[in-house]
Design a protein around this motif. Sequence first.
Motif, PDB file in Angstrom:
ATOM      1  N   VAL A 163       0.861  -1.181   0.000  1.00 21.27           N
ATOM      2  CA  VAL A 163       0.000   0.000   0.000  1.00 21.27           C
ATOM      3  C   VAL A 163       0.899   1.234   0.000  1.00 21.27           C
ATOM      4  O   VAL A 163       2.054   1.183   0.439  1.00 21.27           O
ATOM      5  N   GLY A 164       0.354   2.338  -0.509  1.00 24.84           N
ATOM      6  CA  GLY A 164       1.136   3.559  -0.604  1.00 24.84           C
ATOM      7  C   GLY A 164       1.051   4.410   0.643  1.00 24.84           C
ATOM      8  O   GLY A 164       0.087   4.339   1.409  1.00 24.84           O
ATOM      9  N   LEU A 165       2.081   5.233   0.845  1.00 22.58           N
ATOM     10  CA  LEU A 165       2.123   6.200   1.937  1.00 22.58           C
ATOM     11  C   LEU A 165       2.071   7.611   1.349  1.00 22.58           C
ATOM     12  O   LEU A 165       2.329   7.808   0.163  1.00 22.58           O
ATOM     13  N   PRO A 166       1.732   8.611   2.178  1.00 17.30           N
ATOM     14  CA  PRO A 166       1.628   9.987   1.671  1.00 17.30           C
ATOM     15  C   PRO A 166       2.882  10.512   0.987  1.00 17.30           C
ATOM     16  O   PRO A 166       2.796  11.364   0.105  1.00 17.30           O
ATOM     17  N   ASP A 167       4.055  10.014   1.392  1.00 15.16           N
ATOM     18  CA  ASP A 167       5.298  10.507   0.792  1.00 15.16           C
ATOM     19  C   ASP A 167       5.650   9.786  -0.505  1.00 15.16           C
ATOM     20  O   ASP A 167       6.713  10.009  -1.090  1.00 15.16           O
ATOM     21  N   GLY A 168       4.756   8.906  -0.959  1.00 17.62           N
ATOM     22  CA  GLY A 168       4.992   8.206  -2.213  1.00 17.62           C
ATOM     23  C   GLY A 168       5.683   6.867  -2.071  1.00 17.62           C
ATOM     24  O   GLY A 168       5.800   6.125  -3.048  1.00 17.62           O
ATOM     25  N   THR A 169       6.156   6.546  -0.868  1.00 20.29           N
ATOM     26  CA  THR A 169       6.773   5.243  -0.645  1.00 20.29           C
ATOM     27  C   THR A 169       5.689   4.195  -0.402  1.00 20.29           C
ATOM     28  O   THR A 169       4.503   4.517  -0.302  1.00 20.29           O
ATOM     29  N   ASP A 188      -3.317   4.946  -5.449  1.00 18.17           N
ATOM     30  CA  ASP A 188      -2.635   5.537  -6.604  1.00 18.17           C
ATOM     31  C   ASP A 188      -1.139   5.266  -6.590  1.00 18.17           C
ATOM     32  O   ASP A 188      -0.509   5.120  -7.638  1.00 18.17           O
ATOM     33  N   ALA A 189      -0.556   5.199  -5.394  1.00 23.56           N
ATOM     34  CA  ALA A 189       0.892   5.016  -5.280  1.00 23.56           C
ATOM     35  C   ALA A 189       1.352   3.626  -5.688  1.00 23.56           C
ATOM     36  O   ALA A 189       2.521   3.435  -6.045  1.00 23.56           O
ATOM     37  N   ILE A 190       0.428   2.645  -5.660  1.00 28.66           N
ATOM     38  CA  ILE A 190       0.843   1.270  -5.951  1.00 28.66           C
ATOM     39  C   ILE A 190       0.038   0.623  -7.067  1.00 28.66           C
ATOM     40  O   ILE A 190       0.380  -0.469  -7.531  1.00 28.66           O
ATOM     41  N   SER A 191      -1.025   1.284  -7.515  1.00 29.53           N
ATOM     42  CA  SER A 191      -1.909   0.638  -8.481  1.00 29.53           C
ATOM     43  C   SER A 191      -1.267   0.491  -9.857  1.00 29.53           C
ATOM     44  O   SER A 191      -0.348   1.225 -10.220  1.00 29.53           O
ATOM     45  N   HIS A 192      -1.778  -0.450 -10.609  1.00 25.47           N
ATOM     46  CA  HIS A 192      -1.316  -0.671 -11.977  1.00 25.47           C
ATOM     47  C   HIS A 192      -1.498   0.592 -12.812  1.00 25.47           C
ATOM     48  O   HIS A 192      -0.602   0.986 -13.555  1.00 25.47           O
ATOM     49  N   ARG A 193      -2.652   1.225 -12.671  1.00 27.75           N
ATOM     50  CA  ARG A 193      -2.903   2.445 -13.445  1.00 27.75           C
ATOM     51  C   ARG A 193      -2.028   3.586 -12.948  1.00 27.75           C
ATOM     52  O   ARG A 193      -1.505   4.377 -13.743  1.00 27.75           O
ATOM     53  N   GLY A 194      -1.860   3.686 -11.636  1.00 24.72           N
ATOM     54  CA  GLY A 194      -1.002   4.722 -11.076  1.00 24.72           C
ATOM     55  C   GLY A 194       0.435   4.585 -11.559  1.00 24.72           C
ATOM     56  O   GLY A 194       1.093   5.579 -11.870  1.00 24.72           O
TER      57      GLY A 194
END
Length: 212
Positions: A163-169, A188-194
């Motif tokens: 899962v993504g974190l606010p800092d993009g990691t 969004d940070a980890i999704s295929h579309r993202g």
Amino acid sequence: MTICAASNNPGKLKELRRILERMGHTVTSPRELGLDLDPEENGTTFAENARIKAEAFCKASGLPTVADDSGLCVDALNGEPGVYSARYCGVHGDDPANNRKLMEKMSAVPAGSRTARFVSAVCVLMPDGECHTFLGECPGHIAFEEKGTNGFGYDPLFIPDFVGLPDGTTVPNTQGRTYAELADGEKDAISHRGRAMAAMEAALPALLDGKA
């Protein structure tokens, strides 16, 4: 830059708009442009289908166009539903029926063999014909029951590895939350579309140079 987001799917359109607007672009939908198009997605790959949609909506709108074709590939089902994800049940866009069919086909598959991945191909097509495609994947596995409401399609059944974190990691998805249980930023940070659109974002300034 004003970009046509080539999708009639409300959930996908919302996601495309969110990501593109965060990049600083103005996004318009086919409906907002008065376009009533439903191009036949008869490609054999996600990239082919994304281009089919991009070409149809770019020609009709005259705008730079972003189109996505994506789907779920389940290892235990030899990659199904794949490019047929949106019409797995035989009817295009019937998410509940698609999910029911997936659960039926996965009913006897044990926890350790339920690996899957979401795949996205994002096509950027310029009115002058310049075209680029970007790919993204998100690995995970299939849940035993639907969970969550913040999503569409197979989101309530797909548990991403991270899962993504606010800092993009990213961090491991130790809670086993589905796509549909994640906040927009976490997804969004980890999704295929993202991921596909992150690759697009890196290349877009050069693609748009002199075309504003």
